[in-house]
Design an enzyme around this catalytic site. Structure first.
Site, PDB file in Angstrom:
ATOM      1  N   PHE A 264     -50.462  72.854   2.175  1.00 17.12           N
ATOM      2  CA  PHE A 264     -51.038  74.003   2.778  1.00 17.12           C
ATOM      3  C   PHE A 264     -50.185  74.788   3.412  1.00 17.12           C
ATOM      4  CE2 PHE A 264     -54.926  71.183   3.060  1.00 17.12           C
ATOM      5  CZ  PHE A 264     -55.980  72.126   3.145  1.00 17.12           C
TER       6      PHE A 264
ATOM      7  N   LYS B  74     -51.246  71.957  11.733  1.00 22.82           N
ATOM      8  CA  LYS B  74     -51.060  72.514  10.282  1.00 22.82           C
ATOM      9  C   LYS B  74     -51.460  73.572  10.270  1.00 22.82           C
ATOM     10  CE  LYS B  74     -52.495  69.525   7.120  1.00 22.82           C
ATOM     11  NZ  LYS B  74     -53.579  68.890   5.959  1.00 22.82           N
TER      12      LYS B  74
ATOM     13  N   ASP C 106     -55.198  62.174  -3.390  1.00 23.82           N
ATOM     14  CA  ASP C 106     -54.041  62.696  -3.258  1.00 23.82           C
ATOM     15  C   ASP C 106     -53.393  61.676  -2.504  1.00 23.82           C
ATOM     16  OD1 ASP C 106     -51.639  63.860  -3.788  1.00 23.82           O
ATOM     17  OD2 ASP C 106     -51.886  65.691  -2.228  1.00 23.82           O
TER      18      ASP C 106
END
Length: 356
Positions: free
Chosen positions: A54, A71, A168
Site C-alpha cells: 500500500f 498505514k 497474501d
C-alpha cells in the site's frame, strides 16, 4: 481490462452486501488528518516502520499516550481505493487474538490511512531471516507462533461471519506484539465467500510468489486450501530460518521446499532446522511440524488438510497421514521473469516446475 473491472465490482458488491445489514453497529472511529500528523510528527522518517504494497507505515503516539501504527496509502500505489475499502470493511468486524486490530481510518483530501494497534516487535520476517535476531526465537516461541498463525487462519476460514481467504499470507504479514504473539495483518488482497461458496478464480493473481499455491499462481484458482499452502511454506521458513524464494542449495539447486522434501525422503529432516533453535527444540514437535508442512504443500488442493485439521494435528500426538510426493521441486532455472508484476514488492519469477 473488462475482466479485471468485473472481478473488482463483484468483490466490492459482496463486501457491500455483507456490510449493508451491519452498518449500524460498524463503529469504526474516524481519525482526522491533523490528529495523525500530530501523532506521527508529520510523518517523520524517524517514525517510519517500513513499507508495504500500500505504501509506508509509521509509528504514532496519540495525546493519550496510546501507540498506533499508521498505514498511509501511497498516491503512486497500484493498490487503490478498492483495496483500501476492502481492508477497512473486512477487518472492522474481525476480532481474534491472532489478527491485527484495526482502530480506525482517515480519509481526508487525497490522504487515505488505516490506523492499527502498534506491534512493538515488528514482523516475523524481521526475526527469522536475520541470523542475529533469530536467536531470540527459541523452539518454544516458534511453536507458539506457528500455533497462533494456525488459529488466526482457522478463524478466517471457518469461525468468522463469512469465509475469508487472505491470499497474501507470508512472514512479513505476521506481526508480533510485546509478548511475541503473532497477528495476521494486511487484508487488502483478501476475498470473502458467502454461503456455501468454497473456491473462486481470478484474472488478476495477487500475492507473493514463493508462497502461492500452484493452482493459484498458474490458473488463478483460489480457495481456503491456497491459504493452507501458504501456511505450509511459512511453516518451513519458521523451522529453517530460510526464505523459500532465493534459498537455493549450492549442491543441488533446490529451493527450500525441495531441500526439505529431499531431507525428509533421506530420513534426515532435522538437518533443515535453524541452528538458532537446535538446542531448545523438542524433536518430536519439530518432526511433526515438518510433517504437517508437507501435508499443507500437497500439489492438489483436495489433498491438503483444512485449518481445523491442522490445528488439531499441531496439538495432538496421534499418527499423521503420509504425505504424497509433492509433485514438483523448484529449481533455479527460470521460464518467465518480469519485475514489478506482483502486488507485493517482490519480483515475480515463474520458475520451472519439474515433475517427480
Amino acid at each position: 481490462m473488462r475482466h479485471l473491472y468485473a472481478e473488482k465490482m463483484m468483490n466490492n458488491e459482496m463486501i457491500d452486501q455483507h456490510i449493508e445489514g451491519q452498518s449500524e453497529d460498524l463503529e469504526l472511529p474516524f481519525f482526522s488528518l491533523a490528529t495523525i500528523i500530530d501523532a506521527t510528527n508529520n510523518f517523520s522518517s524517524n517514525n517510519k516502520l517500513g513499507e508495504g504494497g500500500f505504501g509506508p507505515v509509521y509509528k504514532g503516539t496519540l495525546t493519550n499516550k496510546k501507540e498506533i501504527a499508521v498505514k498511509r496509502l501511497s498516491r503512486s500505489s497500484s493498490q487503490g481505493l478498492s483495496e483500501f475499502k476492502n481492508e477497512v470493511l473486512l477487518i472492522a468486524k474481525l476480532q481474534h487474538r491472532n489478527l491485527v486490530r484495526l482502530l480506525g481510518y482517515c480519509i481526508e483530501g487525497e490522504e487515505k490511512m488505516l490506523i492499527y494497534e502498534y506491534m512493538p516487535n515488528r514482523s516475523l520476517d524481521f526475526f527469522i531471516f536475520d541470523q542475529r535476531r533469530a536467536n531470540v526465537l527459541g523452539w518454544s516461541m516458534r511453536f507458539d507462533i506457528i500455533c497462533g498463525i494456525a488459529r488466526g487462519l482457522l478463524y478466517l476460514h471457518e469461525d468468522s461471519s463469512l469465509r475469508i481467504i487472505h491470499r497474501d499470507l507470508k512472514a512479513s504479514n505476521i506481526l508480533l506484539d510485546s509478548k511475541m504473539n503473532p497477528k495476521i495483518s494486511d487484508f487488502g488482497m483478501a476475498r470473502i465467500f458467502g454461503g456455501d461458496q468454497t473456491e473462486g478464480n481470478t484474472n488478476r493473481v495477487v500475492g507473493t510468489y514463493g508462497y502461492m499455491a500452484p493452482e493459484y499462481a498458474i490458473d488463478g484458482l483460489f480457495s481456503v486450501k491456497s491459504d493452507v499452502f501458504s501456511f505450509g511454506i511459512l511453516l518451513l521458513e519458521i523451522l529453517s530460518g530460510k526464505k523459500n524464494r532465493g534459498s537455493f542449495h549450492q549442491d543441488h539447486s533446490l529451493n527450500l521446499v525441495g531441500q526439505a522434501w529431499k531431507l525428509w525422503k533421506e530420513k534426515m529432516p532435522l538437518k533443515l532446522i535453524d541452528t538458532c533453535s537446535e538446542d531448545s527444540c523438542i524433536l518430536l514437535e519439530v518432526e511433526r511440524c515438518l510433517h504437517i508442512s508437507f501435508l499443507c504443500l500437497q500439489q492438489h488442493h483436495e489433498d491438503r488438510p483444512n485449518m481445523s485439521s491442522v490445528v488439531m494435528m499441531l496439538h495432538s500426538e496421534s499418527p499423521l497421514p503420509e504425505p504424497k510426493d509433492l509433485g514438483f521441486f523448484v529449481g533455479k532455472k527460470s521460464l518467465v521473469s518480469s519485475k514489478n508484476q506482483s502486488s507485493s514488492t517482490n519480483e515475480v519469477t515463474i520458475t520451472l516446475l519439474e515433475a517427480r
